[in-house]
Design a protein around this motif. Structure first.
Motif, PDB file in Angstrom:
ATOM      1  N   LYS A  36      -4.281  13.860  -1.477  1.00 62.39           N
ATOM      2  CA  LYS A  36      -5.061  14.832  -0.698  1.00 62.39           C
ATOM      3  C   LYS A  36      -4.933  14.704   0.810  1.00 62.39           C
ATOM      4  O   LYS A  36      -5.604  15.412   1.553  1.00 62.39           O
ATOM      5  CB  LYS A  36      -6.541  14.721  -1.091  1.00 62.39           C
ATOM      6  N   ASN A  37      -4.082  13.800   1.299  1.00 63.05           N
ATOM      7  CA  ASN A  37      -4.027  13.632   2.764  1.00 63.05           C
ATOM      8  C   ASN A  37      -2.593  13.495   3.278  1.00 63.05           C
ATOM      9  O   ASN A  37      -2.306  12.666   4.125  1.00 63.05           O
ATOM     10  CB  ASN A  37      -4.869  12.411   3.161  1.00 63.05           C
ATOM     11  N   GLN A  39       0.289  14.417   5.612  1.00 64.78           N
ATOM     12  CA  GLN A  39       0.448  15.092   6.907  1.00 64.78           C
ATOM     13  C   GLN A  39       1.920  15.221   7.272  1.00 64.78           C
ATOM     14  O   GLN A  39       2.290  16.080   8.065  1.00 64.78           O
ATOM     15  CB  GLN A  39      -0.300  14.315   7.992  1.00 64.78           C
ATOM     16  N   HIS A  40       2.733  14.343   6.715  1.00 65.43           N
ATOM     17  CA  HIS A  40       4.176  14.410   7.005  1.00 65.43           C
ATOM     18  C   HIS A  40       4.920  15.137   5.884  1.00 65.43           C
ATOM     19  O   HIS A  40       5.623  16.092   6.134  1.00 65.43           O
ATOM     20  CB  HIS A  40       4.762  13.003   7.171  1.00 65.43           C
ATOM     21  N   PHE A  41       4.711  14.689   4.671  1.00 61.20           N
ATOM     22  CA  PHE A  41       5.375  15.315   3.527  1.00 61.20           C
ATOM     23  C   PHE A  41       4.669  16.631   3.204  1.00 61.20           C
ATOM     24  O   PHE A  41       3.523  16.838   3.614  1.00 61.20           O
ATOM     25  CB  PHE A  41       5.332  14.371   2.315  1.00 61.20           C
ATOM     26  N   LEU A  50       6.184  11.408  -4.858  1.00 61.95           N
ATOM     27  CA  LEU A  50       5.808  10.556  -3.733  1.00 61.95           C
ATOM     28  C   LEU A  50       6.067   9.072  -4.037  1.00 61.95           C
ATOM     29  O   LEU A  50       6.470   8.300  -3.164  1.00 61.95           O
ATOM     30  CB  LEU A  50       4.314  10.774  -3.456  1.00 61.95           C
ATOM     31  N   MET A  51       5.854   8.714  -5.298  1.00 67.45           N
ATOM     32  CA  MET A  51       5.905   7.299  -5.673  1.00 67.45           C
ATOM     33  C   MET A  51       7.216   6.582  -5.343  1.00 67.45           C
ATOM     34  O   MET A  51       7.205   5.505  -4.752  1.00 67.45           O
ATOM     35  CB  MET A  51       5.592   7.183  -7.175  1.00 67.45           C
ATOM     36  N   MET A  54       7.333   5.895  -1.724  1.00 70.74           N
ATOM     37  CA  MET A  54       6.445   4.791  -1.351  1.00 70.74           C
ATOM     38  C   MET A  54       7.065   3.440  -1.724  1.00 70.74           C
ATOM     39  O   MET A  54       6.959   2.468  -0.985  1.00 70.74           O
ATOM     40  CB  MET A  54       5.094   4.942  -2.060  1.00 70.74           C
ATOM     41  N   CYS A  65       1.915  -2.457  -1.215  1.00 68.85           N
ATOM     42  CA  CYS A  65       1.225  -1.209  -0.852  1.00 68.85           C
ATOM     43  C   CYS A  65       0.118  -1.452   0.179  1.00 68.85           C
ATOM     44  O   CYS A  65      -0.086  -0.646   1.090  1.00 68.85           O
ATOM     45  CB  CYS A  65       0.605  -0.551  -2.083  1.00 68.85           C
ATOM     46  N   CYS A  68      -0.002  -0.952   4.136  1.00 67.39           N
ATOM     47  CA  CYS A  68      -0.336   0.327   4.773  1.00 67.39           C
ATOM     48  C   CYS A  68      -1.612   0.954   4.217  1.00 67.39           C
ATOM     49  O   CYS A  68      -2.207   1.818   4.852  1.00 67.39           O
ATOM     50  CB  CYS A  68       0.806   1.325   4.598  1.00 67.39           C
ATOM     51  N   HIS A  69      -1.991   0.548   2.996  1.00 70.25           N
ATOM     52  CA  HIS A  69      -3.113   1.220   2.338  1.00 70.25           C
ATOM     53  C   HIS A  69      -4.313   0.301   2.138  1.00 70.25           C
ATOM     54  O   HIS A  69      -4.157  -0.913   1.962  1.00 70.25           O
ATOM     55  CB  HIS A  69      -2.664   1.766   0.980  1.00 70.25           C
ATOM     56  N   PHE A  82      -5.786   5.363  -1.250  1.00 65.62           N
ATOM     57  CA  PHE A  82      -4.495   5.719  -0.638  1.00 65.62           C
ATOM     58  C   PHE A  82      -4.619   6.822   0.405  1.00 65.62           C
ATOM     59  O   PHE A  82      -3.815   6.899   1.329  1.00 65.62           O
ATOM     60  CB  PHE A  82      -3.489   6.121  -1.725  1.00 65.62           C
ATOM     61  N   ALA A  83      -5.626   7.685   0.274  1.00 69.06           N
ATOM     62  CA  ALA A  83      -5.757   8.801   1.213  1.00 69.06           C
ATOM     63  C   ALA A  83      -6.242   8.339   2.586  1.00 69.06           C
ATOM     64  O   ALA A  83      -5.986   8.994   3.599  1.00 69.06           O
ATOM     65  CB  ALA A  83      -6.717   9.846   0.646  1.00 69.06           C
ATOM     66  N   LYS A  90      -0.205   2.396   8.387  1.00 69.25           N
ATOM     67  CA  LYS A  90       0.035   3.714   7.790  1.00 69.25           C
ATOM     68  C   LYS A  90       0.321   4.724   8.898  1.00 69.25           C
ATOM     69  O   LYS A  90       1.226   5.551   8.798  1.00 69.25           O
ATOM     70  CB  LYS A  90      -1.162   4.166   6.946  1.00 69.25           C
ATOM     71  N   ARG A  94       3.864   6.863   9.808  1.00 67.00           N
ATOM     72  CA  ARG A  94       4.048   8.305  10.050  1.00 67.00           C
ATOM     73  C   ARG A  94       4.899   8.543  11.296  1.00 67.00           C
ATOM     74  O   ARG A  94       5.721   9.460  11.330  1.00 67.00           O
ATOM     75  CB  ARG A  94       2.688   9.005  10.209  1.00 67.00           C
TER      76      ARG A  94
HETATM   77  C1  HEC Z   1       5.001   1.223   5.260  1.00 66.79           C
HETATM   78  C2  HEC Z   1       3.759   1.874   4.911  1.00 66.79           C
HETATM   79  C3  HEC Z   1       3.504   2.281   3.478  1.00 66.79           C
HETATM   80  C4  HEC Z   1       3.659   1.527   2.342  1.00 66.79           C
HETATM   81  C5  HEC Z   1       4.182   0.119   2.213  1.00 66.79           C
HETATM   82  C6  HEC Z   1       3.189   2.335   1.266  1.00 66.79           C
HETATM   83  N1  HEC Z   1       2.761   3.548   1.723  1.00 66.79           N
HETATM   84 FE1  HEC Z   1       1.886   5.022   0.634  1.00 66.79          FE
HETATM   85  N2  HEC Z   1       1.753   6.188   2.298  1.00 66.79           N
HETATM   86  C7  HEC Z   1       2.205   5.845   3.543  1.00 66.79           C
HETATM   87  C8  HEC Z   1       2.062   6.975   4.425  1.00 66.79           C
HETATM   88  C9  HEC Z   1       2.448   7.036   5.900  1.00 66.79           C
HETATM   89  C10 HEC Z   1       1.482   8.014   3.671  1.00 66.79           C
HETATM   90  C11 HEC Z   1       1.123   9.412   4.162  1.00 66.79           C
HETATM   91  C12 HEC Z   1       2.338  10.316   4.181  1.00 66.79           C
HETATM   92  C13 HEC Z   1       2.037  11.664   4.787  1.00 66.79           C
HETATM   93  O1  HEC Z   1       1.147  11.758   5.634  1.00 66.79           O
HETATM   94  O2  HEC Z   1       2.708  12.646   4.411  1.00 66.79           O
HETATM   95  C14 HEC Z   1       1.290   7.471   2.333  1.00 66.79           C
HETATM   96  C15 HEC Z   1       0.721   8.183   1.283  1.00 66.79           C
HETATM   97  C16 HEC Z   1       0.503   7.678   0.025  1.00 66.79           C
HETATM   98  C17 HEC Z   1      -0.197   8.364  -1.042  1.00 66.79           C
HETATM   99  C18 HEC Z   1      -0.853   9.728  -0.916  1.00 66.79           C
HETATM  100  C19 HEC Z   1      -2.278   9.538  -0.429  1.00 66.79           C
HETATM  101  C20 HEC Z   1      -2.998  10.863  -0.197  1.00 66.79           C
HETATM  102  O3  HEC Z   1      -4.002  11.112  -0.866  1.00 66.79           O
HETATM  103  O4  HEC Z   1      -2.527  11.615   0.683  1.00 66.79           O
HETATM  104  C21 HEC Z   1      -0.161   7.551  -2.126  1.00 66.79           C
HETATM  105  C22 HEC Z   1      -0.772   7.844  -3.515  1.00 66.79           C
HETATM  106  C23 HEC Z   1       0.543   6.352  -1.754  1.00 66.79           C
HETATM  107  N3  HEC Z   1       0.929   6.449  -0.438  1.00 66.79           N
HETATM  108  C24 HEC Z   1       0.789   5.306  -2.602  1.00 66.79           C
HETATM  109  C25 HEC Z   1       1.482   4.152  -2.240  1.00 66.79           C
HETATM  110  C26 HEC Z   1       1.777   3.063  -3.162  1.00 66.79           C
HETATM  111  C27 HEC Z   1       1.389   3.017  -4.623  1.00 66.79           C
HETATM  112  C28 HEC Z   1       2.442   2.112  -2.450  1.00 66.79           C
HETATM  113  C29 HEC Z   1       3.027   0.787  -2.947  1.00 66.79           C
HETATM  114  C30 HEC Z   1       4.074   0.947  -3.967  1.00 66.79           C
HETATM  115  C31 HEC Z   1       2.568   2.613  -1.080  1.00 66.79           C
HETATM  116  N4  HEC Z   1       1.970   3.846  -1.006  1.00 66.79           N
HETATM  117  C32 HEC Z   1       3.171   1.935  -0.065  1.00 66.79           C
HETATM  118  C33 HEC Z   1       2.683   4.615   3.918  1.00 66.79           C
HETATM  119  C34 HEC Z   1       2.959   3.563   3.067  1.00 66.79           C
END
Ligand code: HEC
Ligand code: HEC
Length: 259
Positions: A36-37, A39-41, A50-51, A54, A65, A68-69, A82-83, A90, A94
């Motif tokens: 739900k959040n 901003q880039h994708f 997305l997975m 990530m 994870c 950043c989360h 995650f949002a 995080k 971006r």
């Molecule tokens: C280096 C930083 C980074 C790591 C490590 C990372 N993420 Fe993310 N993640 C992001 C960013 C930045 C976004 C937002 C992208 C955007 O704004 O389009 C995001 C978005 C997400 C979202 C969507 C959240 C939403 O509601 O918008 C999910 C789910 C998510 N990540 C899961 C994961 C998982 C599971 C892992 C581990 C396997 C992971 N991420 C690792 C940076 C990271």
């Protein structure tokens, strides 16, 4: 456009990602989480698309994870938020995403010719490290503490990262760091790093020649002579080294103080 290409290229990995993550997450209503959040994708990008992206972030930076989360180490991913944009990493990610798009979409796109363009990804710079610092710079910084600290740092990183491509552990890195340290007058640290290099590649004319130069500058003529003689052990015909040796030993025999 670039994210569409990225999505299709990584879509194959989505299945793998889900299988792996499925092993960690409990059967819970919160998994997979609602996206739900973004901003880039594209806002409508699905969780399964997305997975793999990530996971490529996590592998590219050598982190989990929660780097950043918002979420606790050891807790199921279903409990993560995650949002949330609470974590600085995080937000920095971006900025990086925009940078990578600009590099690929604007700059590399201007190159003409080859059809198979190499695209820049997180791992291109990060190579498995969250902070993509060069080993040379890490060693020079550690030497600020002490020569031993620089050597210890090299050994630690080599132990942990050797063979992963994160850092260049070769002689050239140690020589570059030693040169920078000598330039800054940190002769003891420079010698310590050349010694470390010689522990790995003892028959190196480069390292031994550098060591001789450093020892000479420190006033240790005997050590400089010993280093040059070590080159002649495996390269007896090296005329330049013989001449250097002659120059070093001649004044000493006449009672020069070598300083
Ligand atoms: C280096 C930083 C980074 C790591 C490590 C990372 N993420 Fe993310 N993640 C992001 C960013 C930045 C976004 C937002 C992208 C955007 O704004 O389009 C995001 C978005 C997400 C979202 C969507 C959240 C939403 O509601 O918008 C999910 C789910 C998510 N990540 C899961 C994961 C998982 C599971 C892992 C581990 C396997 C992971 N991420 C690792 C940076 C990271
Ligand atoms: C062109 C090289 C390059 C690429 C490609 C790149 N980064 Fe970075 N990244 C850097 C540099 C350099 C820093 C350190 C910046 C600083 O110290 O101010 C950094 C820092 C970061 C940080 C802050 C962490 C820290 O400890 O400094 C995050 C998070 C990050 N990058 C995520 C990413 C993600 C995710 C991608 C892929 C989408 C990516 N980066 C692609 C060069 C790059």
């Amino acid at each position: 456009m670039s994210s569409v290409r990225l999505r299709s290229r990584l879509a194959i990995l989505a299945v793998l990602g889900l299988v792996l993550l499925g092993g960690v997450a409990p059967a819970s209503a919160q998994w997979p989480p609602e996206v739900k959040n973004l901003q880039h994708f594209p806002k409508d990008m699905e969780f399964r698309e997305l997975m793999p992206v990530m996971r490529s972030f996590a592998f590219g930076l050598g982190v989990r994870c929660q780097f950043c989360h918002v979420g606790e180490e050891g807790q199921p991913l279903a409990t993560f938020d995650f949002a949330s944009d609470e974590k600085d990493n995080k937000k920095k990610a971006r900025v990086m995403l925009a940078m990578v798009d600009a590099i690929n979409g604007e700059h590399l796109a201007k190159l003409e010719g080859d059809s198979e363009r190499v695209r820049v990804e997180c791992v291109t710079c990060h190579r498995g490290a969250a902070h993509p610092e060069q080993l040379r710079d890490i060693l020079v910084a550690a030497a600020g503490e002490s020569p031993d600290a620089a050597v210890a740092r090299y050994r630690e990183l080599r132990e942990e990262f050797y063979g992963q491509g994160t850092y260049n552990f070769s002689e050239s890195t140690l020589m570059q760091a030693a040169e920078a340290l000598a330039e800054a007058g940190q002769m003891d640290a420079a010698v310590a790093l050349v010694d470390e290099s010689l522990a790995h590649t003892p028959e190196s004319a480069w390292a031994l020649g550098t060591l001789a130069g450093l020892e000479q500058r420190r006033g240790n003529v005997d050590a400089a002579v010993a280093a040059l003689k070590r080159i002649l052990d495996f390269d007896p015909d090296n005329e330049r080294v013989r001449q250097q040796l002659d120059k070093l030993t001649a004044p000493a025999e006449e009672g020069g103080d070598g300083s």
